[in-house]
Design a protein around this motif. Structure first.
Motif, short mmCIF file in Angstrom:
data_model
loop_
_atom_site.label_atom_id
_atom_site.label_comp_id
_atom_site.label_asym_id
_atom_site.label_seq_id
_atom_site.Cartn_x
_atom_site.Cartn_y
_atom_site.Cartn_z
N THR A 308 0.83 -1.20 0.00
CA THR A 308 0.00 0.00 0.00
C THR A 308 0.87 1.26 0.00
OG1 THR A 308 -1.76 -1.15 1.18
CG2 THR A 308 -1.81 1.25 1.24
N LEU A 309 0.50 2.19 -0.84
CA LEU A 309 1.24 3.44 -0.99
C LEU A 309 0.55 4.55 -0.21
CD1 LEU A 309 3.03 5.62 -2.39
CD2 LEU A 309 1.45 5.50 -4.32
N TYR A 310 1.32 5.30 0.57
CA TYR A 310 0.80 6.45 1.28
C TYR A 310 1.60 7.69 0.87
CZ TYR A 310 -1.23 2.87 4.34
OH TYR A 310 -1.90 1.78 4.82
N PHE A 311 0.90 8.80 0.69
CA PHE A 311 1.59 10.06 0.42
C PHE A 311 0.75 11.21 0.97
CE2 PHE A 311 -1.11 9.20 -3.21
CZ PHE A 311 -1.69 10.43 -3.50
N THR A 312 1.40 12.32 1.21
CA THR A 312 0.77 13.48 1.85
C THR A 312 0.39 14.51 0.81
OG1 THR A 312 2.32 13.09 3.67
CG2 THR A 312 1.02 15.11 3.75
N SER A 313 -0.77 15.13 1.01
CA SER A 313 -1.18 16.24 0.14
C SER A 313 -1.96 17.26 0.98
CB SER A 313 -2.06 15.74 -1.00
OG SER A 313 -3.35 15.35 -0.52
N SER A 321 -2.05 9.99 -10.89
CA SER A 321 -0.90 9.09 -10.89
C SER A 321 -0.67 8.56 -12.30
CB SER A 321 -1.11 7.93 -9.91
OG SER A 321 -2.25 7.18 -10.27
N ASP A 322 0.60 8.32 -12.61
CA ASP A 322 0.94 7.83 -13.94
C ASP A 322 2.25 7.06 -13.85
OD1 ASP A 322 0.70 7.40 -16.64
OD2 ASP A 322 1.64 9.29 -17.22
N VAL A 323 2.44 6.11 -14.74
CA VAL A 323 3.68 5.35 -14.82
C VAL A 323 4.34 5.65 -16.16
CG1 VAL A 323 4.72 3.05 -14.88
CG2 VAL A 323 2.83 3.51 -13.33
N ASP A 324 5.62 6.06 -16.12
CA ASP A 324 6.32 6.30 -17.37
C ASP A 324 6.85 4.98 -17.93
OD1 ASP A 324 8.69 5.65 -16.04
OD2 ASP A 324 9.27 7.73 -15.70
N ASN A 325 7.48 5.04 -19.07
CA ASN A 325 7.92 3.83 -19.75
C ASN A 325 9.11 3.14 -19.09
OD1 ASN A 325 5.88 4.06 -21.63
ND2 ASN A 325 7.15 5.20 -23.10
N LEU A 329 6.50 5.29 -11.00
CA LEU A 329 5.18 5.78 -10.63
C LEU A 329 5.33 7.22 -10.12
CD1 LEU A 329 2.16 5.52 -9.96
CD2 LEU A 329 2.83 4.54 -7.74
N ILE A 330 4.60 8.12 -10.73
CA ILE A 330 4.68 9.54 -10.37
C ILE A 330 3.29 10.02 -9.99
CG2 ILE A 330 5.31 11.84 -11.15
CD1 ILE A 330 7.16 10.47 -13.21
N VAL A 331 3.17 10.53 -8.77
CA VAL A 331 1.91 11.11 -8.30
C VAL A 331 2.07 12.61 -8.27
CG1 VAL A 331 0.22 11.19 -6.45
CG2 VAL A 331 1.44 9.06 -6.92
N GLN A 332 1.18 13.32 -8.95
CA GLN A 332 1.29 14.78 -9.05
C GLN A 332 0.02 15.45 -8.57
OE1 GLN A 332 2.42 15.55 -13.16
NE2 GLN A 332 4.51 16.02 -12.48
N GLU A 337 2.96 19.79 -8.83
CA GLU A 337 3.91 19.40 -7.79
C GLU A 337 3.95 17.88 -7.66
OE1 GLU A 337 4.56 19.95 -2.95
OE2 GLU A 337 2.87 20.87 -3.98
N THR A 338 5.15 17.32 -7.61
CA THR A 338 5.31 15.89 -7.42
C THR A 338 5.11 15.53 -5.96
OG1 THR A 338 6.82 15.68 -9.30
CG2 THR A 338 6.87 13.93 -7.65
#
Length: 402
Positions: A308-313, A321-325, A329-332, A337-338
């Motif tokens: 499980t992923l946790y992040f603060t906002s 959220s998106d995954v590059d090639n 995994l990048i959550v913006q 802001e990342t």
């Protein structure tokens, strides 16, 4: 006159081109963002930090890495070591040395037998220095030997580097020091243990010992005063000033850990903490992406979140959220802001997709570090060289233009 104006325009154009080409060379390819706010709180404590207790992200700091004396918040470390390493039902025999420790006490008697769990409660709820020494002797034979265990624990298990202990209770010692940042990390670790978490949240406790029968009231005033606050520990010696470590929880929103060190009075320590928590609870939230969530990149490669992923906002902040090639995994946030970035592993049943047509093979690949267009880099450099040659030939730097 016209010739002078023309030269000025040419010089202006030339300078502008130099500036633009310089930017092309030196401008950063990627920009990463830290989660920051410009809020300034009027706090009296010398060193302060507030973190998201789940993610560990700092939400407010002031001199957080300054070396300070901890006083009785030292007992957080003694308590979590005892809980993790000991049998809580085991009886501990109290030594004469433990009964003679100065400061706050639960009035233990020599040769009294008491369970380890009760000693931990007497130490964390009532700040009993005698209980701290009894615990240290039980595990290591002496305060000094136990202090070595404490230092190994915070360094190797918790992972902090700017803290050192010389005793288990926090009475002043010149070699006993920490930082607000380190204490926040230590507390975050300790609160992951349910037994520790339950003990520091006790508001009052009936103490029955051979030398003292009473009701213990948690020395951390806010634990008794606010439903959101469930710990952790206060402290004071003259050299440290008033120290305070506090945990607070807003259900389904965020858990906070606040550390304030060296306030001049207890009231100042509590006021600083209240201001921190009010700010944190009204501003931030912890977000969760469940384990097993599957992401796909542009080439249809699948990546599964293994935990499980946790992040603060910010509260109610939109995010994506998106995954590059490359599997990152990048959550913006909506402002770009990342908020979180980490590399994922391909799903076990995933098949790596590759481009197949000749046209696709000829296309430059999208590389996060910006090197896919390496062949363009010499262009601005050559341009600068040609401009410099042109300027030299025109005599731009001769004294005639001044």
């Amino acid at each position: 006159m016209k010739r002078v104006i023309k030269n000025k325009r040419r010089d202006s154009f030339t300078c502008s081109m130099i500036f633009i080409l310089t930017l092309m060379i030196f401008a950063p390819v990627n920009t990463s963002f830290a989660h920051e706010t410009e809020t300034h709180l009027n706090l009296n404590s010398e060193a302060v930090i507030m973190i998201d207790g789940t993610t560990g992200e700092p939400l407010y700091t002031k001199n957080e890495d300054r070396t300070m004396y901890p006083a009785s918040i030292t007992k957080i470390v003694t308590g979590i070591i005892a809980i993790e390493a000991g049998n809580l039902d085991e009886l501990v025999t109290i030594s004469e040395e433990a009964t003679q420790v100065t400061g706050t006490s639960v009035y233990l008697l020599e040769d009294e037998e008491i369970t380890l769990k009760n000693l931990i409660k007497g130490m964390l709820i009532n700040s009993g220095n005698d209980a701290s020494t009894a615990i240290a002797e039980h595990f290591a034979g002496s305060e000094e030997a136990f202090a070595k265990k404490m230092n190994e624990f915070v360094t190797n298990t918790v992972g902090v580097t700017d803290t050192n202990f010389a005793n288990p209770h926090g009475l002043y010692h010149p070699d006993q020091y920490t930082t607000a940042e380190d204490m926040a990390k230590i507390t975050q670790y300790a609160l992951e243990n349910e037994t520790f978490r339950e003990i520091v949240a006790i508001k009052e406790y009936d103490w029955v010992g051979e030398g003292w029968e009473t009701t213990l009231y948690n020395h951390h005033d806010m634990v008794r005063q606010y439903d959101e606050v469930f710990g952790v520990k206060n402290g004071y010696v003259s050299q440290s000033g008033y120290t305070l470590v506090t945990s607070a929880l807003e259900e389904n929103q965020i858990e906070l850990i606040a550390v304030t060190l060296n306030a001049s009075t207890a009231d100042q320590a509590y006021e600083d903490t209240k201001e921190l928590l009010e700010y944190g609870l009204s501003t931030y939230q912890t977000n969760e992406v469940e384990e097993g969530t599957v992401f796909e990149d542009d080439q249809q490669n699948s990546y599964e979140l293994e935990e499980t992923l946790y992040f603060t906002s910010l509260i109610d902040e939109e995010w994506s959220s998106d995954v590059d090639n490359d599997g990152n995994l990048i959550v913006q946030a909506e402002n770009g802001e990342t908020l979180y970035e980490n590399k994922l592993n391909l799903s076990e049943d995933a098949t790596v997709q590759t481009t197949s047509t000749e046209e696709e093979k000829d296309l430059p690949k999208d590389d996060d570090d910006g090197h896919s267009m390496w062949w363009l880099y010499p262009i601005p450099i050559v341009g600068l060289a040609l401009l410099a040659l042109r300027i030299w030939r025109k005599g731009m730097f001769s004294k005639r233009i001044f």
